[in-house]
Design a protein around this motif. Structure first.
Motif, PDB file in Angstrom:
ATOM      1  N   THR A  83       8.966   6.851   1.857  1.00 58.78           N
ATOM      2  CA  THR A  83       8.144   6.772   1.055  1.00 58.78           C
ATOM      3  C   THR A  83       7.026   7.849   0.941  1.00 58.78           C
ATOM      4  O   THR A  83       6.513   8.385  -0.067  1.00 58.78           O
ATOM      5  N   LEU A  84       7.001   8.458   2.053  1.00 55.91           N
ATOM      6  CA  LEU A  84       6.321   9.714   2.431  1.00 55.91           C
ATOM      7  C   LEU A  84       6.947  10.935   1.566  1.00 55.91           C
ATOM      8  O   LEU A  84       6.195  11.758   0.959  1.00 55.91           O
ATOM      9  N   ASN A  85       8.003  11.060   1.548  1.00 53.53           N
ATOM     10  CA  ASN A  85       8.608  12.362   1.246  1.00 53.53           C
ATOM     11  C   ASN A  85      10.280  11.719   0.970  1.00 53.53           C
ATOM     12  O   ASN A  85      11.045  12.065   1.513  1.00 53.53           O
ATOM     13  N   PRO A  86      10.491  11.372  -0.363  1.00 50.65           N
ATOM     14  CA  PRO A  86      11.830  10.888  -0.655  1.00 50.65           C
ATOM     15  C   PRO A  86      12.866  12.036  -0.959  1.00 50.65           C
ATOM     16  O   PRO A  86      13.909  11.786  -0.871  1.00 50.65           O
ATOM     17  N   LEU A  87      12.229  13.234  -1.411  1.00 51.22           N
ATOM     18  CA  LEU A  87      13.084  14.339  -1.417  1.00 51.22           C
ATOM     19  C   LEU A  87      13.664  14.932  -0.070  1.00 51.22           C
ATOM     20  O   LEU A  87      15.088  15.310  -0.208  1.00 51.22           O
ATOM     21  N   ASP A  88      13.126  14.827   0.964  1.00 49.15           N
ATOM     22  CA  ASP A  88      13.525  15.470   2.245  1.00 49.15           C
ATOM     23  C   ASP A  88      14.278  14.172   3.021  1.00 49.15           C
ATOM     24  O   ASP A  88      14.852  14.532   4.027  1.00 49.15           O
ATOM     25  N   SER A  89      14.070  13.137   2.646  1.00 50.73           N
ATOM     26  CA  SER A  89      14.657  11.993   3.300  1.00 50.73           C
ATOM     27  C   SER A  89      16.268  12.085   3.489  1.00 50.73           C
ATOM     28  O   SER A  89      16.836  12.252   2.445  1.00 50.73           O
ATOM     29  N   GLY A  90      16.764  11.943   4.675  1.00 49.89           N
ATOM     30  CA  GLY A  90      18.383  11.862   4.726  1.00 49.89           C
ATOM     31  C   GLY A  90      18.752  13.341   5.203  1.00 49.89           C
ATOM     32  O   GLY A  90      20.091  13.405   5.122  1.00 49.89           O
TER      33      GLY A  90
ATOM     34  N   ILE B 255       0.824  -1.263   0.052  1.00 50.74           N
ATOM     35  CA  ILE B 255       0.064   0.251   0.113  1.00 50.74           C
ATOM     36  C   ILE B 255       0.942   1.070  -0.065  1.00 50.74           C
ATOM     37  O   ILE B 255       0.509   2.412  -0.752  1.00 50.74           O
ATOM     38  N   ARG B 256       2.088   1.301   0.755  1.00 50.58           N
ATOM     39  CA  ARG B 256       2.987   2.473   0.632  1.00 50.58           C
ATOM     40  C   ARG B 256       3.644   2.522  -0.510  1.00 50.58           C
ATOM     41  O   ARG B 256       3.789   3.689  -1.148  1.00 50.58           O
ATOM     42  N   VAL B 257       3.862   1.481  -1.099  1.00 55.38           N
ATOM     43  CA  VAL B 257       4.562   1.720  -2.381  1.00 55.38           C
ATOM     44  C   VAL B 257       3.864   2.219  -3.523  1.00 55.38           C
ATOM     45  O   VAL B 257       3.910   3.069  -4.507  1.00 55.38           O
ATOM     46  N   ALA B 258       2.480   1.723  -3.594  1.00 58.26           N
ATOM     47  CA  ALA B 258       1.386   2.254  -4.335  1.00 58.26           C
ATOM     48  C   ALA B 258       1.270   3.866  -4.244  1.00 58.26           C
ATOM     49  O   ALA B 258       1.166   4.791  -5.084  1.00 58.26           O
ATOM     50  N   GLU B 259       1.026   4.292  -2.973  1.00 58.02           N
ATOM     51  CA  GLU B 259       0.947   5.861  -2.805  1.00 58.02           C
ATOM     52  C   GLU B 259       2.139   6.507  -3.018  1.00 58.02           C
ATOM     53  O   GLU B 259       2.106   7.530  -3.533  1.00 58.02           O
ATOM     54  N   PHE B 260       3.405   5.655  -2.777  1.00 56.60           N
ATOM     55  CA  PHE B 260       4.865   6.164  -3.280  1.00 56.60           C
ATOM     56  C   PHE B 260       4.683   6.459  -4.626  1.00 56.60           C
ATOM     57  O   PHE B 260       5.265   7.556  -5.183  1.00 56.60           O
ATOM     58  N   LEU B 261       4.177   5.403  -5.543  1.00 62.56           N
ATOM     59  CA  LEU B 261       4.405   5.651  -7.086  1.00 62.56           C
ATOM     60  C   LEU B 261       3.382   6.770  -7.628  1.00 62.56           C
ATOM     61  O   LEU B 261       3.822   7.456  -8.384  1.00 62.56           O
TER      62      LEU B 261
END
Length: 257
Positions: A249-256, A145-151
């Motif tokens: 998965t919620l925000n890949p741009l700000d992760s890290g 489910i998280r991957v579907a939302e991520f895509l």
């Protein structure tokens, strides 16, 4: 033969082109996806998973320009596959973080050779255990489910056909790799601390009693301590890892950051 109306043929062609454009990004992500994209998964199963995610994501993605020329088509294919691979690598780094944490923990507690050749790639038993447990936990917590939302959200961050900026992509990649190693070391910190205390204690005992073979006396102790830390700390380690994965998965741009 039954002749189809030209309007129906046009709609059918537009729909197939839409499916193909979405499948490009989704298939690239599924290839590197944790749990679903592992090397032990057959290629046919990965293809079925990619098709299933494509059908889920398709209604939420606007249709691209139909019947493009050769150069726009090649550009679209290249950009969509590149975006999918970048997003998939970002997810795959979390699996590598678990494997690295297991390797650090195994080296620290003298468990690096136990069942080391049981996997396709040589890996310590702690790394294999943490990786399999983490993937199982992620699937139980609704990874699909998280991957579907991520895509679906990826098309808002990276519209279809948009070219990625090389400087921004390189900075993001370096930041994600640094975050992956930082997360791995943080997960293995209890084992590193136990190893430090163990080696300091052996040094003190060796200075006090030089004739005593401290390595033979201390080896069972550090092995037991490593297994105990794994038993007591695995739930916390896996929960921290799962939270970091789902935050990505919620925000890949700000992760890290």
């Amino acid at each position: 033969m039954i002749a189809l109306p030209p309007e129906l043929l046009g709609q059918l062609g537009t729909g197939l082109w839409h499916v193909f454009a979405v499948f490009l990004r989704v298939s690239a992500v599924v290839t590197l996806l944790p749990a679903f994209g592992e090397r032990s998964i057959p290629v046919r199963v990965k293809l079925a998973v990619a098709v299933a995610f494509t059908l889920i994501v398709l209604p939420a993605v606007p249709s691209p320009q139909s019947n493009p020329g050769l150069l726009p088509l090649a550009r679209l294919v290249g950009t969509e596959v590149l975006i999918g691979m970048v997003l998939g690598i970002g997810l795959r780094l979390f699996v590598l973080a678990l494997q690295t944490a297991g390797s650090i923990a195994a080296q620290s507690t003298s468990l690096s050779q136990l069942l080391g050749g049981a996997a396709a790639d040589p890996a310590p038993a702690l790394g294999m255990f943490l990786t399999l447990a983490g993937l199982a936990l992620a699937v139980l917590m609704g990874l699909h489910i998280r991957v579907a939302e991520f895509l679906i959200h990826s098309y808002a961050m990276f519209p279809m056909g948009q070219t990625l900026s090389a400087p921004d992509l390189s900075q993001w990649g370096v930041r994600q790799i640094a975050h992956s190693f930082g997360l791995a070391f943080a997960l293995a910190t209890p084992f590193v601390i136990a190893s430090l205390i163990y080696n300091l204690a052996l040094g003190v005992i060796n200075r006090a009693m030089p004739q005593l073979m401290v390595a033979f006396v201390g080896a069972p102790a550090i092995t037991f301590a490593g297994l105990f830390l794994l038993f007591a700390g695995a739930p916390l380690i896996l929960s921290i890892w799962a939270d970091a994965l789902f935050s990505f998965t919620l925000n890949p741009l700000d992760s890290g950051r």
